[in-house]
Design an enzyme around this catalytic site. Structure first.
Site, PDB file in Angstrom:
ATOM      1  N   GLN A 129       0.809  -1.305   0.056  1.00  0.00           N
ATOM      2  CA  GLN A 129       0.069   0.050   0.057  1.00  0.00           C
ATOM      3  C   GLN A 129       0.952   1.209  -0.004  1.00  0.00           C
ATOM      4  O   GLN A 129       0.404   2.192  -0.696  1.00  0.00           O
ATOM      5  CB  GLN A 129      -0.935   0.027   1.004  1.00  0.00           C
ATOM      6  CG  GLN A 129      -2.174  -1.094   1.168  1.00  0.00           C
ATOM      7  CD  GLN A 129      -1.677  -2.179   1.814  1.00  0.00           C
ATOM      8  OE1 GLN A 129      -0.575  -2.789   1.831  1.00  0.00           O
ATOM      9  NE2 GLN A 129      -2.832  -3.116   2.450  1.00  0.00           N
ATOM     10  N   ASP A 147      -6.312   1.437  12.695  1.00  0.00           N
ATOM     11  CA  ASP A 147      -7.721   0.627  12.274  1.00  0.00           C
ATOM     12  C   ASP A 147      -8.568   0.283  13.466  1.00  0.00           C
ATOM     13  O   ASP A 147      -9.711   0.146  13.338  1.00  0.00           O
ATOM     14  CB  ASP A 147      -7.365  -0.657  11.723  1.00  0.00           C
ATOM     15  CG  ASP A 147      -6.712  -0.448  10.370  1.00  0.00           C
ATOM     16  OD1 ASP A 147      -5.641  -0.015  10.134  1.00  0.00           O
ATOM     17  OD2 ASP A 147      -7.760  -0.676   9.469  1.00  0.00           O
TER      18      ASP A 147
END
Ligand code: MRU
Length: 358
Positions: free
Chosen positions: A203, A244
């Site tokens: 990513q 997260d």
């Protein structure tokens, strides 16, 4: 920045077509492919396979997705409609377990449905649309505020190391970890950003390097195992990452590799900042031990996307997608409500109290 924000939209809702439109992030940086999702299976698959990813973007996709799927339900009575809603909610929740934003967005959509249960189903659907759009707009506003608070911790010319992608592609507009970078760019801070490539799914290389270059930010890509080198050379004055799920004691789950960076940052005396909206703080989670860590398929480690297999057949693989950084290695957690430092519980409780009054 304007161009980045309009050219690359991770998620949007096409009300006319009744579909969620996502930029397929598995095709970046090579190709810009937009996908139209109008079934629950397509939404689930897009989240599960990281075509749309990043905690807030997953939440927004789930909110838009449940609206789109519920709009197609034929039920006329509330009980039948609600049964359909719950089925889709449970299904979406099974797509990825770690980012709390997914279940937080679905719970918020559920509260909206239940609050309006006395209305005809057609009007409940309209309320769902408003709620889903509000989740997206609040997210964008939060990111800007996170950027303002975080920028107050930084100085012009600093070197900043980041991991994974917590930028525009992971949220709306400014992103979370990259929000101070973009705001700094607008104000002439001239940051030098180092992006970890972020194995196994890259990513950092595919998304962070791509969007920062798009915005004209000074960006250098490094392999994950080079972070210590750039820190030792004195090129990094702050590590900034997204999140997260944040437990009430401040323990933070983020892309695997984050906790190692925090350990290195402590070693080199570099501040380590976690940036994210308060919707990422999980009140039901007392500490990091309660966070479920997603485990993904072995092929993500054994096979590169653009090359041949790189590991022997049948080799045993461990592939946790996230890790937990203990609160004591975090210098500060920056949200849209302000900057929290240890002990985190106290500040989080105060913020939740303020939120209830708003
Ligand atoms: O597996 P991913 O790509 O969804 O992981 C994303 C991250 O770990 C991000 O840092 C996090 O979701 C924050 S996004 C603002």
């Amino acid at each position: 920045m304007g161009q980045l924000f309009t050219d690359l939209q991770a998620v949007r809702l096409d009300v006319e077509a009744n579909a969620v439109i996502i930029l397929d992030q598995t095709s970046l940086p090579g190709e810009k492919v937009y996908l139209s999702l109008s079934t629950k299976e397509a939404v689930w698959d897009a989240i599960h396979r990281l075509k749309v990813r990043g905690a807030p973007a997953i939440g927004i996709t789930a909110a838009y997705g449940i609206y789109v799927c519920c709009k197609s339900l034929r039920a006329r009575k509330f009980d039948d409609f609600y049964k359909g809603f719950v089925e889709i909610r449970d299904y979406f929740e099974s797509s990825r377990p770690t980012a709390v934003n997914l279940s937080a967005a679905l719970e918020r959509m559920e509260r909206c449905v239940l609050r309006n249960r006395e209305l005809p189903v057609s009007r409940i659907k309209r309320q769902m649309l408003r709620e889903a759009l509000a989740i997206r707009d609040e997210d964008a506003a939060s990111c800007h505020r996170i950027g303002v608070y975080a920028l107050s911790l930084l100085r012009p010319g600093m070197g900043i190391l980041t991991h994974c992608n917590a930028g525009h592609l992971a949220v709306s507009e400014y992103g979370t970890a990259l929000a101070p970078v973009y705001l700094g760019q607008q104000q002439g801070y001239n940051f030098k950003v180092y992006a970890d490539e972020t194995r196994p799914l890259l990513q950092g290389a595919r998304l962070t390097a791509y969007e920062l270059r798009y915005a004209g930010v000074d960006i250098t890509l490094i392999c994950d195992n080079m972070a210590s080198v750039v820190m030792r050379k004195g090129w990094v004055q702050a590590v900034i990452v997204g999140c997260d799920r944040i437990a009430m004691n401040g323990d933070t789950a983020n892309k695997v590799g984050t906790s190692g960076l925090a350990i290195m940052a402590r070693h080199y005396g570099i501040p380590f900042y976690v940036l994210g909206p308060t919707s990422t703080i999980d009140r039901r989670c007392p500490d990091g031990n309660a966070i479920v860590i997603e485990e993904r398929g072995s092929e993500e480690v054994t096979d590169m996307w653009y090359a041949r297999r790189m590991a022997p057949d049948d080799v045993k693989v461990y592939n946790p997608a996230f890790d937990v950084t203990p609160a004591n290695l975090i210098t500060a957690i920056v949200t849209e409500r302000g900057i929290a430092r240890a002990p985190y519980n106290e500040t989080f409780e105060r913020w939740f109290g303020e939120e209830e009054k708003d």
